[in-house]
Enzyme design. Structure first.
Site, PDB file in Angstrom:
ATOM      1  N   TYR A   8      11.904   4.837   8.727  1.00 34.09           N
ATOM      2  CA  TYR A   8      11.989   3.629   7.897  1.00 34.09           C
ATOM      3  C   TYR A   8      13.046   2.699   8.490  1.00 34.09           C
ATOM      4  O   TYR A   8      13.964   3.166   9.173  1.00 34.09           O
ATOM      5  CB  TYR A   8      12.344   3.992   6.446  1.00 34.09           C
ATOM      6  CG  TYR A   8      11.191   4.592   5.672  1.00 34.09           C
ATOM      7  CD1 TYR A   8       9.900   4.602   6.182  1.00 34.09           C
ATOM      8  CD2 TYR A   8      11.399   5.164   4.418  1.00 34.09           C
ATOM      9  CE1 TYR A   8       8.846   5.151   5.463  1.00 34.09           C
ATOM     10  CE2 TYR A   8      10.342   5.719   3.700  1.00 34.09           C
ATOM     11  CZ  TYR A   8       9.076   5.713   4.225  1.00 34.09           C
ATOM     12  OH  TYR A   8       8.035   6.255   3.515  1.00 34.09           O
ATOM     13  N   GLN A  29       9.364  12.131   0.290  1.00 36.81           N
ATOM     14  CA  GLN A  29       8.564  12.665  -0.833  1.00 36.81           C
ATOM     15  C   GLN A  29       9.394  13.608  -1.691  1.00 36.81           C
ATOM     16  O   GLN A  29       9.317  13.572  -2.920  1.00 36.81           O
ATOM     17  CB  GLN A  29       7.352  13.454  -0.311  1.00 36.81           C
ATOM     18  CG  GLN A  29       6.671  12.871   0.905  1.00 36.81           C
ATOM     19  CD  GLN A  29       5.610  11.835   0.598  1.00 36.81           C
ATOM     20  OE1 GLN A  29       5.627  11.232  -0.485  1.00 36.81           O
ATOM     21  NE2 GLN A  29       4.725  11.613   1.545  1.00 36.81           N
ATOM     22  N   ASP A  86       6.285   4.822  -6.143  1.00 35.29           N
ATOM     23  CA  ASP A  86       6.258   5.003  -4.690  1.00 35.29           C
ATOM     24  C   ASP A  86       5.537   3.806  -4.099  1.00 35.29           C
ATOM     25  O   ASP A  86       4.381   3.881  -3.713  1.00 35.29           O
ATOM     26  CB  ASP A  86       5.536   6.313  -4.375  1.00 35.29           C
ATOM     27  CG  ASP A  86       5.374   6.527  -2.880  1.00 35.29           C
ATOM     28  OD1 ASP A  86       6.035   5.829  -2.094  1.00 35.29           O
ATOM     29  OD2 ASP A  86       4.559   7.392  -2.501  1.00 35.29           O
ATOM     30  N   GLY A 116      -1.165  -0.760 -10.826  1.00 32.97           N
ATOM     31  CA  GLY A 116      -0.175  -0.034 -11.624  1.00 32.97           C
ATOM     32  C   GLY A 116       0.369  -0.852 -12.786  1.00 32.97           C
ATOM     33  O   GLY A 116       0.633  -0.311 -13.870  1.00 32.97           O
ATOM     34  N   SER A 148       5.257   0.030  -1.740  1.00 31.41           N
ATOM     35  CA  SER A 148       5.656  -0.589  -0.472  1.00 31.41           C
ATOM     36  C   SER A 148       6.778  -1.594  -0.770  1.00 31.41           C
ATOM     37  O   SER A 148       7.291  -1.653  -1.883  1.00 31.41           O
ATOM     38  CB  SER A 148       4.445  -1.238   0.200  1.00 31.41           C
ATOM     39  OG  SER A 148       3.739  -2.024  -0.732  1.00 31.41           O
ATOM     40  N   ASP A 149       7.167  -2.382   0.219  1.00 29.31           N
ATOM     41  CA  ASP A 149       8.334  -3.252   0.081  1.00 29.31           C
ATOM     42  C   ASP A 149       8.118  -4.398  -0.917  1.00 29.31           C
ATOM     43  O   ASP A 149       6.991  -4.796  -1.167  1.00 29.31           O
ATOM     44  CB  ASP A 149       8.725  -3.825   1.451  1.00 29.31           C
ATOM     45  CG  ASP A 149       9.196  -2.722   2.387  1.00 29.31           C
ATOM     46  OD1 ASP A 149       9.815  -1.769   1.897  1.00 29.31           O
ATOM     47  OD2 ASP A 149       8.924  -2.818   3.598  1.00 29.31           O
ATOM     48  N   ASP A 181      -1.064   8.478  -0.780  1.00 28.68           N
ATOM     49  CA  ASP A 181      -1.172   9.513   0.255  1.00 28.68           C
ATOM     50  C   ASP A 181      -1.137  10.925  -0.333  1.00 28.68           C
ATOM     51  O   ASP A 181      -1.566  11.876   0.316  1.00 28.68           O
ATOM     52  CB  ASP A 181      -0.074   9.322   1.317  1.00 28.68           C
ATOM     53  CG  ASP A 181       1.316   9.254   0.715  1.00 28.68           C
ATOM     54  OD1 ASP A 181       1.773  10.272   0.150  1.00 28.68           O
ATOM     55  OD2 ASP A 181       1.958   8.189   0.807  1.00 28.68           O
ATOM     56  N   GLU A 183      -3.060   4.421  -8.020  1.00 26.69           N
ATOM     57  CA  GLU A 183      -2.964   3.867  -6.662  1.00 26.69           C
ATOM     58  C   GLU A 183      -3.939   2.691  -6.576  1.00 26.69           C
ATOM     59  O   GLU A 183      -5.093   2.819  -6.962  1.00 26.69           O
ATOM     60  CB  GLU A 183      -3.310   4.963  -5.647  1.00 26.69           C
ATOM     61  CG  GLU A 183      -3.633   4.489  -4.235  1.00 26.69           C
ATOM     62  CD  GLU A 183      -2.466   3.768  -3.549  1.00 26.69           C
ATOM     63  OE1 GLU A 183      -1.355   4.322  -3.511  1.00 26.69           O
ATOM     64  OE2 GLU A 183      -2.690   2.638  -3.056  1.00 26.69           O
TER      65      GLU A 183
END
EC number: 2.5.1.16
Lengths: 257, 257
Positions: free
Chosen positions: B192, B29, B123, B105, B125-126, B53, B73
């Protein structure tokens, strides 16, 4: 144990702990070796404690100034297994400057005449178990004695994410023994716990050593043509390795310089 | 899924992939936020894509120059679960400058007037699965359009140990879209894959941005007293984050600057 992993190639395990994998061994071997050797102008005599797989001596051998490489490994099976399954790592033993001593590093150091080595690299397993002595003050004192003035040591020093308490003890011990400089650096190694490993870099009294600014850069052109190019180490990542996250800096900076 | 681990505290998992843990979320973060925001003199309007989050907006809120923080989000459950189980992360939502938009987004960006934001932080995910679009050229083009001249974007960009092919594609895409500078940085994040994560940092045409030398340092004294001190980020680790291992530098440098 040696096994084949799907992502990291062949893996060497000792006492249930991953020691190296084909994919990421370059990060550990290159950093633990070139961080100390590139920090002094003209390394000639180098001692490796542990490192029986041969990876560290492979890296030491890149330095053309080096005349003599002693390695003291306690476990001959590590050497044999590495030669059988990890030829690209064990290739270090092919260098004619290398002398292998099978035995206890602590005992070996006691017999070393004062001021023998320009650099000592301690490639040990973790401080819980057989390698515990290698993180204690009497051992650091023998290393300091074996080093010439302004000589350097680099020792494996755990992860700031997991073992901050152990690291603080190691730093405190080193501050008492090494009268030159005492520094902590780290690198990424995916297959080690928390994905990183740290190093203590210390120098003895004598010509001052500024570990953060390598005076003896090694690059692909300089290294021997028969050796594979460096995969990981370069002068920028050398300096960057000494930059610590704030949580670690707060705990280490007060003790190291 | 949320579970309690023995070493890393509470863990948030989405689609079987660890998103954050209490022990190491600070690294991700703080770096994904302060790498871009400390690289421009006076960030005022910031958009976060993903990051439900709340950890990234918590970090954005440290910057007193910031007047408006939009977050988009796609998954409201992430927000709700974070507020319930990760109050130290979701605390970001308490800042009055934050506006939460639940939605896609990509669609959100299409409605943003040209030149609205000083910084966009992605931010995600993969890139395999629902977030795939966020690594493609049309998305980067919308980001560039939403940024003011000399505006910056920071986007999660995988691990150099595992996904060099994906990274090369992302770098190539960014080079075509962002006419300022295009850089790759990385940080340690133990939980990660491979123990690290990378970031693409790009700027639009306009006042030049030198990401490697932060012009807008943030330190503990500057940040609001009600906020916890920075755990990970500092100006030295900012600069160090752009130093790459040789194997990655060889592949990225020819494409980035």
């Amino acid at each position: 144990m040696v096994f084949q992993s799907s992502t990291y190639g062949k893996v060497l395990v000792l006492d249930g702990v991953i020691q190296l994998t084909e994919r990421d061994e370059c990060a550990y071997q290159e950093m633990i070796t070139h961080l100390p050797l590139c920090s002094i102008p003209n390394p000639k005599k180098v001692l490796v404690i542990g490192g029986g797989d041969g990876g560290v001596i492979r890296e030491v051998a890149r330095h053309s100034s080096v005349e003599k490489i002693d390695i003291c490994e306690i476990d001959k099976m590590v050497v044999d297994v590495s030669k059988q399954y990890f030829p690209d790592v064990a290739v270090g033993y092919d260098d004619p400057r290398v002398t292998l001593h099978i035995g206890d590093g602590v005992a070996f150091l006691k017999e070393v005449p004062e001021g023998t080595y320009d650099a000592v690299i301690v490639d040990s397993s973790d401080p819980i178990g057989p390698a515990q002595e290698l993180f204690e003050k009497p051992f650091f004192a023998s290393v300091a004695k074996a080093l010439c003035p302004g000589g350097v040591v680099c020792t494996q020093a755990e992860s700031i994410w997991l073992h901050m308490d152990i690291i603080e003890d190691i730093v405190a011990n080193c501050r008492q023994i090494f009268k030159g400089s005492v520094n902590y650096a780290w690198t990424t190694v995916p297959t080690y716990p928390s994905g990183m490993i740290g190093f203590m870099l210390c120098s003895t009294e004598g010509p001052p050593v500024d570990f953060k600014h390598p005076v003896n850069p090694i690059d692909e052109n300089e290294s021997q043509k028969s050796v594979r190019p460096l995969k990981f180490y370069n002068s920028e990542i050398h300096t960057a390795a000494f930059c610590l996250p704030s949580f670690a800096k707060r705990k280490i900076s007060s003790k190291a310089n």
